[in-house]
Scaffold this motif. Sequence first.
Motif, PDB file in Angstrom:
ATOM      1  N   THR A  71       0.836  -1.190   0.000  1.00 45.76           N
ATOM      2  CA  THR A  71       0.000   0.000   0.000  1.00 45.76           C
ATOM      3  C   THR A  71       0.876   1.247   0.000  1.00 45.76           C
ATOM      4  N   VAL A  72       0.280   2.368  -0.366  1.00 45.18           N
ATOM      5  CA  VAL A  72       0.945   3.658  -0.294  1.00 45.18           C
ATOM      6  C   VAL A  72      -0.038   4.664   0.298  1.00 45.18           C
ATOM      7  N   ARG A  73       0.462   5.490   1.221  1.00 48.70           N
ATOM      8  CA  ARG A  73      -0.342   6.530   1.856  1.00 48.70           C
ATOM      9  C   ARG A  73       0.089   7.876   1.292  1.00 48.70           C
ATOM     10  N   VAL A  74      -0.876   8.667   0.754  1.00 51.29           N
ATOM     11  CA  VAL A  74      -0.537   9.923   0.090  1.00 51.29           C
ATOM     12  C   VAL A  74      -1.502  11.026   0.515  1.00 51.29           C
ATOM     13  N   GLN A  75      -1.048  12.269   0.373  1.00 53.75           N
ATOM     14  CA  GLN A  75      -1.951  13.399   0.524  1.00 53.75           C
ATOM     15  C   GLN A  75      -2.756  13.570  -0.759  1.00 53.75           C
ATOM     16  N   ALA A  76      -3.920  14.206  -0.629  1.00 55.72           N
ATOM     17  CA  ALA A  76      -4.855  14.269  -1.752  1.00 55.72           C
ATOM     18  C   ALA A  76      -4.313  15.048  -2.939  1.00 55.72           C
ATOM     19  N   GLY A  77      -3.405  15.997  -2.693  1.00 61.16           N
ATOM     20  CA  GLY A  77      -2.872  16.797  -3.783  1.00 61.16           C
ATOM     21  C   GLY A  77      -1.700  16.171  -4.502  1.00 61.16           C
ATOM     22  N   ALA A  78      -1.280  14.982  -4.102  1.00 66.65           N
ATOM     23  CA  ALA A  78      -0.156  14.314  -4.766  1.00 66.65           C
ATOM     24  C   ALA A  78      -0.570  13.859  -6.165  1.00 66.65           C
ATOM     25  N   LYS A  79       0.287  14.143  -7.147  1.00 73.14           N
ATOM     26  CA  LYS A  79      -0.002  13.728  -8.516  1.00 73.14           C
ATOM     27  C   LYS A  79       0.244  12.231  -8.675  1.00 73.14           C
ATOM     28  N   LEU A  80      -0.644  11.578  -9.391  1.00 73.78           N
ATOM     29  CA  LEU A  80      -0.510  10.144  -9.591  1.00 73.78           C
ATOM     30  C   LEU A  80       0.797   9.787 -10.291  1.00 73.78           C
ATOM     31  N   SER A  81       1.236  10.637 -11.214  1.00 79.41           N
ATOM     32  CA  SER A  81       2.493  10.367 -11.912  1.00 79.41           C
ATOM     33  C   SER A  81       3.673  10.388 -10.953  1.00 79.41           C
ATOM     34  N   GLU A  82       3.649  11.293  -9.967  1.00 85.17           N
ATOM     35  CA  GLU A  82       4.736  11.363  -8.990  1.00 85.17           C
ATOM     36  C   GLU A  82       4.664  10.179  -8.023  1.00 85.17           C
ATOM     37  N   ILE A  83       3.450   9.805  -7.604  1.00 84.64           N
ATOM     38  CA  ILE A  83       3.293   8.633  -6.741  1.00 84.64           C
ATOM     39  C   ILE A  83       3.841   7.396  -7.446  1.00 84.64           C
ATOM     40  N   ASP A  84       3.482   7.245  -8.715  1.00 84.81           N
ATOM     41  CA  ASP A  84       3.935   6.092  -9.492  1.00 84.81           C
ATOM     42  C   ASP A  84       5.452   6.077  -9.639  1.00 84.81           C
ATOM     43  N   ARG A  85       6.043   7.259  -9.819  1.00 84.04           N
ATOM     44  CA  ARG A  85       7.505   7.342  -9.943  1.00 84.04           C
ATOM     45  C   ARG A  85       8.177   6.888  -8.663  1.00 84.04           C
ATOM     46  N   ARG A  86       7.644   7.321  -7.528  1.00 83.09           N
ATOM     47  CA  ARG A  86       8.212   6.913  -6.230  1.00 83.09           C
ATOM     48  C   ARG A  86       8.046   5.413  -6.019  1.00 83.09           C
TER      49      ARG A  86
END
Length: 422
Positions: A71-86
């Motif tokens: 799983t990954v926990r993110v803030q709502a304003g995080a871009k999906l492309s950046e989440i995917d890169r991480r």
Amino acid sequence: MGTPHVITSAEYLPADTADVVRTVRDSRDRSAPFTVCGGEQTEEYGLADQRAVLSLRKMNSVLDINLGRRTVRVQAGAKLSEIDRRLGAHGLGLPVVGDHRDITAGGFASVGGVSTASHRYGMFIDQIVDLEYVDPDGRIGTCGRGHHVERFHRILGAGGRAGIITALTLDVVDVDKDRTWLTTDADRFLDFDSFVEHATTEINHPGSAAMQVGRWIDTAAIKVARPVGTGQVSLGAVRFGQWSSLYPATPTRGLRARREVGTRTRKSLGAIASAAGGRAGMPVRNAAAGALMFAPKVLTMRDAEYLADTVISSSERGPAYRVGVFAPLANYGAVFYGLHDLFNRHRERTGCFTVISAMTYGVRSPYLRAEAAARGLSATDYGLITFTCRLRPSALPSDQLREIVSGIDEICRSEQALRYSV
């Protein structure tokens, strides 16, 4: 799929959930409605007379990657492309992402979220384990699959009206998108009947396809001035489609070379289409859009996910009317024909549309099945059909727009289809 980030009389940039709470309570006390947005994705929240913008683009952190739970926990304003890169650094990825790099997690969750992998993984909201939100009274709450389930479903897909999503926990899958290669099995069509028949078969039986998408283009006759004398010449309408099923492939030197050539070609076509302005540039844009509609023969998974963002969208200029409908698989063909005929009738009658295009693929979503059951409909799988109709400069008069909307609603009622807010 987002709308432009428009700033009105004021903009609030909360840095954390506490700031969101203060902003909501202050707005409530002053009866000052606002729009919630993160990057390019906007969510209406409050009254129609908007006076401010609550932007979550500062709340863009990846808070935690849990390798054990996947799983990954993110803030709502995080871009999906950046989440995917991480996630990619750990050999992981999001199973469903939007086709534009600026789409945020909160924005995608608020509209449900679909992709060309939705025939395998469902909607983006099917991947949400739990979320944190701020309700219209400025109170912080949490809900998820295993607690406050009714509230969880009320907030998801509500466009921000039931609460502002501030953080999400998402399921991830084992995939290296930069090193997962795909080849395209493409079928092309010159008549609409054959295209719909093929799409129906593929959506019902996707097999091992990692992604699937069908695109149809139907242009109005192009009128151009005669080079000598007066009057105009009408060039024939263009009607064609392609169904693409993308399958995993083993990378070779030849595949890598073809991918590089294809990438450069698509970017060049996109630049040409983007630069061609005015009515004189319409044939150029249409030609480039047609060339870009077809998925390349070989590409990486990340290339495939953002194909629309890198090239196709650059050819989509000017105003358009867009609608998305989830058609039950049993009624998929009837819905597709109904929508296509509706838009064509209005184009033939008034000339309001130039290009009528459609994109379609399968969606197997537990959330959608539950939504259908809650409405007294059969719990089933769906095919998403999205029509984009390019408008002439005069656009649509309001009475004709109401007639079109009424026609779409009637198709949905008669075929037990669901509207999708895109």
